[in-house]
Design a protein around this motif. Structure first.
Motif, PDB file in Angstrom:
ATOM      1  N   ALA A   8       0.732  -1.615  -0.083  1.00  0.00           N
ATOM      2  CA  ALA A   8       0.360   0.515  -0.097  1.00  0.00           C
ATOM      3  C   ALA A   8       1.189   1.654  -0.571  1.00  0.00           C
ATOM      4  O   ALA A   8       2.257   0.871   0.946  1.00  0.00           O
ATOM      5  N   GLN A   9       0.715   2.358  -0.585  1.00  0.00           N
ATOM      6  CA  GLN A   9       1.493   3.117  -0.673  1.00  0.00           C
ATOM      7  C   GLN A   9       0.708   4.820  -0.062  1.00  0.00           C
ATOM      8  O   GLN A   9       0.491   5.766  -1.064  1.00  0.00           O
ATOM      9  N   PRO A  10       0.376   5.115   0.749  1.00  0.00           N
ATOM     10  CA  PRO A  10      -0.163   6.496   1.098  1.00  0.00           C
ATOM     11  C   PRO A  10       0.938   7.405   0.287  1.00  0.00           C
ATOM     12  O   PRO A  10       1.914   7.320   1.460  1.00  0.00           O
ATOM     13  N   ASP A  11       0.305   8.659   0.631  1.00  0.00           N
ATOM     14  CA  ASP A  11       0.783   9.479   0.168  1.00  0.00           C
ATOM     15  C   ASP A  11       1.128  10.798   1.410  1.00  0.00           C
ATOM     16  O   ASP A  11       0.730  10.531   2.369  1.00  0.00           O
ATOM     17  N   PRO A  12       2.698  10.922   1.968  1.00  0.00           N
ATOM     18  CA  PRO A  12       3.257  11.694   3.070  1.00  0.00           C
ATOM     19  C   PRO A  12       2.628  12.966   3.264  1.00  0.00           C
ATOM     20  O   PRO A  12       2.269  13.200   1.763  1.00  0.00           O
ATOM     21  N   ALA A  13       1.692  13.475   4.591  1.00  0.00           N
ATOM     22  CA  ALA A  13       1.388  13.992   4.329  1.00  0.00           C
ATOM     23  C   ALA A  13       0.985  14.566   6.351  1.00  0.00           C
ATOM     24  O   ALA A  13       1.052  13.642   6.727  1.00  0.00           O
ATOM     25  N   THR A  14       1.374  16.096   5.864  1.00  0.00           N
ATOM     26  CA  THR A  14       1.645  15.948   7.577  1.00  0.00           C
ATOM     27  C   THR A  14      -0.375  16.757   8.780  1.00  0.00           C
ATOM     28  O   THR A  14      -0.337  16.638   9.462  1.00  0.00           O
ATOM     29  N   ASP A  15      -0.875  16.844   7.609  1.00  0.00           N
ATOM     30  CA  ASP A  15      -2.077  16.927   8.003  1.00  0.00           C
ATOM     31  C   ASP A  15      -3.120  16.268   7.432  1.00  0.00           C
ATOM     32  O   ASP A  15      -4.405  16.628   6.637  1.00  0.00           O
ATOM     33  N   ALA A  16      -2.268  15.196   7.024  1.00  0.00           N
ATOM     34  CA  ALA A  16      -3.504  13.856   6.939  1.00  0.00           C
ATOM     35  C   ALA A  16      -4.685  13.454   7.539  1.00  0.00           C
ATOM     36  O   ALA A  16      -5.152  13.752   8.609  1.00  0.00           O
ATOM     37  N   ASP A  17      -5.836  13.028   7.194  1.00  0.00           N
ATOM     38  CA  ASP A  17      -7.232  12.984   7.328  1.00  0.00           C
ATOM     39  C   ASP A  17      -7.292  12.186   8.982  1.00  0.00           C
ATOM     40  O   ASP A  17      -6.463  11.240   9.111  1.00  0.00           O
ATOM     41  N   LEU A  18      -8.194  13.378   9.599  1.00  0.00           N
ATOM     42  CA  LEU A  18      -8.164  12.369  10.808  1.00  0.00           C
ATOM     43  C   LEU A  18      -9.570  11.560  11.139  1.00  0.00           C
ATOM     44  O   LEU A  18      -9.870  11.791  12.498  1.00  0.00           O
ATOM     45  N   ASP A  19     -10.583  12.005  10.636  1.00  0.00           N
ATOM     46  CA  ASP A  19     -11.973  11.979  10.556  1.00  0.00           C
ATOM     47  C   ASP A  19     -12.197  10.768  10.733  1.00  0.00           C
ATOM     48  O   ASP A  19     -13.127  10.371  11.855  1.00  0.00           O
ATOM     49  N   ALA A  20     -11.362   9.352  10.496  1.00  0.00           N
ATOM     50  CA  ALA A  20     -11.558   8.012  11.134  1.00  0.00           C
ATOM     51  C   ALA A  20     -11.336   8.344  12.718  1.00  0.00           C
ATOM     52  O   ALA A  20     -12.363   7.822  13.726  1.00  0.00           O
ATOM     53  N   THR A  77      -4.789 -10.626  -0.161  1.00  0.00           N
ATOM     54  CA  THR A  77      -5.874 -10.754   0.027  1.00  0.00           C
ATOM     55  C   THR A  77      -7.254  -9.963  -0.603  1.00  0.00           C
ATOM     56  O   THR A  77      -6.589  -8.974  -0.295  1.00  0.00           O
ATOM     57  N   PRO A  78      -8.434 -10.471  -0.775  1.00  0.00           N
ATOM     58  CA  PRO A  78      -9.031  -9.396  -1.347  1.00  0.00           C
ATOM     59  C   PRO A  78      -9.925  -8.372  -0.153  1.00  0.00           C
ATOM     60  O   PRO A  78      -9.734  -7.720  -0.395  1.00  0.00           O
ATOM     61  N   ARG A  79      -9.740  -8.928   0.508  1.00  0.00           N
ATOM     62  CA  ARG A  79     -10.265  -7.898   2.079  1.00  0.00           C
ATOM     63  C   ARG A  79      -8.881  -6.613   1.686  1.00  0.00           C
ATOM     64  O   ARG A  79      -9.333  -5.281   1.908  1.00  0.00           O
ATOM     65  N   TYR A  80      -7.517  -7.185   2.100  1.00  0.00           N
ATOM     66  CA  TYR A  80      -7.046  -5.998   2.164  1.00  0.00           C
ATOM     67  C   TYR A  80      -6.435  -5.250   1.586  1.00  0.00           C
ATOM     68  O   TYR A  80      -6.138  -3.938   1.544  1.00  0.00           O
ATOM     69  N   VAL A  81      -6.656  -5.831   0.156  1.00  0.00           N
ATOM     70  CA  VAL A  81      -6.099  -5.625  -0.803  1.00  0.00           C
ATOM     71  C   VAL A  81      -7.398  -4.163  -1.824  1.00  0.00           C
ATOM     72  O   VAL A  81      -7.490  -2.871  -2.238  1.00  0.00           O
ATOM     73  N   THR A  82      -8.562  -4.515  -1.333  1.00  0.00           N
ATOM     74  CA  THR A  82      -9.560  -3.594  -1.515  1.00  0.00           C
ATOM     75  C   THR A  82     -10.040  -2.474  -0.386  1.00  0.00           C
ATOM     76  O   THR A  82     -10.439  -1.958  -0.774  1.00  0.00           O
ATOM     77  N   ASP A  83     -10.326  -2.682   0.487  1.00  0.00           N
ATOM     78  CA  ASP A  83      -9.234  -2.592   1.766  1.00  0.00           C
ATOM     79  C   ASP A  83      -8.853  -0.440   1.785  1.00  0.00           C
ATOM     80  O   ASP A  83      -9.621   0.255   1.723  1.00  0.00           O
ATOM     81  N   ALA A  84      -8.201  -1.490   1.572  1.00  0.00           N
ATOM     82  CA  ALA A  84      -6.654   0.798   1.575  1.00  0.00           C
ATOM     83  C   ALA A  84      -7.147   1.213  -0.417  1.00  0.00           C
ATOM     84  O   ALA A  84      -7.356   2.611   0.204  1.00  0.00           O
ATOM     85  N   PRO A  85      -7.297   1.457  -1.535  1.00  0.00           N
ATOM     86  CA  PRO A  85      -7.881   2.037  -1.637  1.00  0.00           C
ATOM     87  C   PRO A  85      -9.547   2.709  -0.987  1.00  0.00           C
ATOM     88  O   PRO A  85      -9.762   3.872  -1.581  1.00  0.00           O
ATOM     89  N   TYR A  86      -9.599   1.303  -0.715  1.00  0.00           N
ATOM     90  CA  TYR A  86     -11.515   2.418  -0.515  1.00  0.00           C
ATOM     91  C   TYR A  86     -10.941   2.868   0.799  1.00  0.00           C
ATOM     92  O   TYR A  86     -11.705   4.371   1.394  1.00  0.00           O
ATOM     93  N   ALA A  87      -9.573   2.968   1.344  1.00  0.00           N
ATOM     94  CA  ALA A  87      -9.233   4.153   2.214  1.00  0.00           C
ATOM     95  C   ALA A  87      -8.811   5.200   1.623  1.00  0.00           C
ATOM     96  O   ALA A  87      -8.342   6.356   2.648  1.00  0.00           O
ATOM     97  N   GLY A  88      -8.742   5.245   0.395  1.00  0.00           N
ATOM     98  CA  GLY A  88      -7.939   6.200   0.161  1.00  0.00           C
ATOM     99  C   GLY A  88      -6.904   6.007  -0.290  1.00  0.00           C
ATOM    100  O   GLY A  88      -5.555   6.835  -0.709  1.00  0.00           O
ATOM    101  N   VAL A  89      -5.724   4.729  -0.318  1.00  0.00           N
ATOM    102  CA  VAL A  89      -4.796   5.156  -0.035  1.00  0.00           C
ATOM    103  C   VAL A  89      -4.259   4.296  -1.717  1.00  0.00           C
ATOM    104  O   VAL A  89      -4.641   3.079  -3.205  1.00  0.00           O
TER     105      VAL A  89
END
Length: 313
Positions: A136-148, A285-297
């Motif tokens: 998974a490849q999240p973009d570095p960001a000092t203000d990454a979303d805190l909603d979760a 796995t199907p869940r992990y690989v689809t969860d990441a894009p679903y989480a915006g990553v």
């Protein structure tokens, strides 16, 4: 055929027979890193073997001890004109013997999913499939979303909580207990409680907590510099461009909201490290690989496989 320790003087021969490998994927990396990759002297917990046929370099592989009983073999290459002559078998046998002498009971290798030829050769040499992963490849960001996190999730640096989640997670089962080794690039080994304690002091550890209990874990295995090819960026002949990568040895979670919280913490940590890019090892796995894009990553295009062999038999 003669098997001996490779030296810096073998560079030209190795660069020559690896020059036509993976040309459709940017070429082999070994000529670029050979002198840094090679051990300078024997007895450093690693050994690079060179196969010669009639005095001509025919193949190469490196064996590394990652822990007291885990060996890692990497960089197996065989010259095109010497394939189907048993070179990989002899190199593997040399690695097996060296690893046993150093106390290894298991050895593992990593193979890119597109490298079908290596799958066949590796299985033929006695290895069994263990795990499959992707980055998974999240973009570095000092203000990454805190909603979760604001929705009932928080991320701490408690190594005890991170270890507890890892030991009971489905990610650990899918990955056969393996995560990226902080000591060696592109290598995995079994994770221990001591790893989480040490990494909490020396690097970074993440434990996702929710109202229902522990919900995720990760750790930063290393940061490193990577040269950007001309085709990838704006590098010039005089000053090649480099990127800083933050690498996270495993990412595990139990829901997409927990994944969002975990990736937000990782994105902020990567930004604090001055990283331009990240990669986080996750189970294929199907869940992990689809969860990441679903989480915006973002995720890497292809998975990788880990195979292992029992050295006690």
């Amino acid at each position: 055929m003669n098997i001996r320790r490779a030296t810096h003087d073998d560079y030209e021969a190795v660069a020559d027979f690896t020059s036509d490998i993976w040309t459709d994927r940017g070429g082999d990396y070994i000529p670029r890193i050979y002198h840094d990759w090679l051990e300078d002297e024997p007895g450093q917990g690693k050994k690079t073997f060179l196969a010669e046929i009639d005095g001509e370099a025919a193949g190469i592989v490196q064996a590394v001890m990652l822990s007291e009983d885990e060996a890692w073999f990497q960089g197996m290459r065989v010259a095109a004109e010497h394939r189907r002559k048993g070179v990989s078998t002899r190199l593997n046998e040399a690695c097996f013997e060296w690893a046993r002498e150093h106390g290894a009971t298991v050895a593992r290798v990593m193979i890119f999913s597109w490298n079908a030829a290596s799958f066949g050769a590796t299985r033929a040499n006695g290895y069994e499939p263990l795990a499959e992963f992707r980055f998974a490849q999240p973009d570095p960001a000092t203000d990454a979303d805190l909603d979760a996190e604001l929705d009932g999730y928080r991320v701490s640096s408690d190594p005890t909580a991170a270890w507890r989640y890892w030991t009971h997670s489905d990610a650990r089962e899918h990955l056969d207990g393996l995560g990226l080794a902080p000591e060696e690039s592109w290598a995995v080994r079994e994770l221990t409680r001591e790893d989480f304690d040490r990494l909490a002091d020396e690097s970074a550890v993440f434990a996702v907590e929710s109202e229902d209990g522990l919900a995720g874990a990760a750790y930063r295995s290393r940061t490193y510099e990577r040269t950007v090819d001309d085709a990838e960026g704006d590098s010039s002949e005089d000053e090649p461009t480099t990127e800083t990568w933050a690498e996270y040895g495993v990412g595990a979670w139990n829901s997409v909201d927990a994944a969002r919280a975990l990736f937000a913490a990782i994105a902020r940590d990567a930004a604090d490290c001055g990283a331009d890019k990240t990669r986080v090892l996750i189970p294929e796995t199907p869940r992990y690989v689809t969860d990441a894009p679903y989480a915006g990553v973002g995720i890497s295009e292809e998975p990788d496989f880990v195979l292992g062999i029992d050295l006690t038999t």
